[in-house]
Design an enzyme around this catalytic site. Sequence first.
Site, short mmCIF file in Angstrom:
data_model
loop_
_atom_site.label_atom_id
_atom_site.label_comp_id
_atom_site.label_asym_id
_atom_site.label_seq_id
_atom_site.Cartn_x
_atom_site.Cartn_y
_atom_site.Cartn_z
N ASP A 39 -16.71 -1.03 -0.60
CA ASP A 39 -15.39 -1.39 -1.12
C ASP A 39 -14.38 -1.59 0.01
OD1 ASP A 39 -15.91 1.59 -1.14
OD2 ASP A 39 -13.75 1.64 -1.34
N ASP A 79 -2.22 9.69 -6.66
CA ASP A 79 -0.86 9.34 -7.07
C ASP A 79 -0.46 7.93 -6.64
OD1 ASP A 79 -0.49 9.62 -4.32
OD2 ASP A 79 0.54 11.55 -4.48
N LYS A 136 0.85 -1.18 0.00
CA LYS A 136 0.00 0.00 0.00
C LYS A 136 0.89 1.24 0.00
CE LYS A 136 -3.89 2.21 2.36
NZ LYS A 136 -4.87 2.09 3.45
#
Length: 529
Positions: free
Chosen positions: A269, A134, A122
């Site tokens: 999600d 980004d 991550k």
Amino acid sequence: MHKLHIDNSFTNALPKDPINENFTRPVTDAAYSLATPVPFKKASLIHISKLAKELGFSEEEINGEEFLQLFTGQHLYPKTESYAMAYAGHQFGNWAGQLGDGRAINLFEIVHKEQRWAFQLKGAGPTPYSRRGDGLAVLRSSIREHLCSEAMHHLGIPTTRSLSLALSGEEVLRDMMYDGNTAYEKGAVVCRVAPSFIRFGNFELAAAQGENNLLKKLTDYTISTFFTHIKSSGKEAYLEFFKQVTDRTLEMIMHWQRVGFVHGVMNTDNMSILGLTIDYGPYGWLEPYDHGWTPNTTDRQHKRYRYGAQPEIGLWNLLQLANALFPLIEDSTALQEILDNYKTNYQVQYLETMMNKLGLYHTDKDDRDLMQNLEESLHLHETDMTIFYRELCKINSKTDIIEAFKIISIAFYNFPKLVEQHKKTWMEWLESYRIRLQFDLEQSPLDRYAFAKARTQKMNNINPRYVLRNYISQLVIDEADKGNYELLHDVYKMLQHPYTEQPEFEKWYALRPDWARSKVGCSMLSCSS
């Protein structure tokens, strides 16, 4: 490094996005897209959890260059392709369409001791799902995720894990509170580990795009890989799968309620199909007990994801999953029955959880009244949830009522301002509690001493002494920003034994300090990473 037993079941079973280039775009009829981590040449590991050794890495390997390069994304493991998952989701109750791994890149899966583990970085750079982002992460949010995922594991709560925390060696521009005040922060990369990172949103995306063949492949893969005890097929298998996901989700949320954890962003999600706590963003822990509290600044107005609403939101999210699976089942009555059972099971599990937290063994007709009165009392005056329940085990049926009140009073914030009427209410509840404990003792075959010992152990095994309070995380972040990681190591050590008396960490068993009441990072947080 020793040879890893690579077994990439997800990518072997499911369709890949045919476009190999890494640029932001809509993706259809695919479960994932290729994405390569940014090779941070100045990356450095600052903490590695004990999970590394649990997964078979030796001390020499952990301290080696190959481990550093692999888990900061500088090099990929031989004969593997890194990728980002495609999924959609409902965010704050609204359909958001395609989302996907915008800040996470999956490296590979291994099988270790017959257990499957997927490794994911991550903050390792952009993917086709990064939208306007980004793909990077900052140190403060990475520390929070690294520590909390491991803290939750040691609390006995289903969760993704964290293998390592690294500085990327670069700075990242962020608007921490979404108020126009951007600033550069230290970049970081966390290596997350879980059996799978599949979410409700993976199924929602396939269903929303009308890709029923992909939906079936994804569901069949998930069942055959992670729900192997399901032996039926077709509609019956899919219904059993949904029931199992429902049960796991409720179990996870009940653990959250038990320890006072507030996720903060329960979007679909962010809901694991395996019932794991996933995506540690603006989470928090109840300090003053408050069903209406949420740590998320984005949710400040409507408080959709407040502590008291988490079981209800879990059900709402499961309804969205049911809608996504409907094309495979086409039986709304059967799906609704499973959702209705969630409501019934919640009531049963709530009673069981509270019985354990209160140290009760035998049910009584007035138990729900006792629990309801307790929750109302906890809201009267700011009362620290963790300390209150931990101290409660010191009270028994023979404890003097004044002494009982003194015991729990250390959990009150601003005790001098406790009004007399609220004190009277607490005294009345404590008297009811003492009577209830006497009833339990009379039902027990144990003598008073043995019963008290067993009850104390029962309560101390479910009511933690130490949780990752936001102000503790912030102190760790402040020190790490200066390049000092000693506090990070100390807090991690403490969090490995949350139910145990640890004299060396006694300073963390305390009320949140006044300075943390309104400090950014301690009271409210944003989703900014």
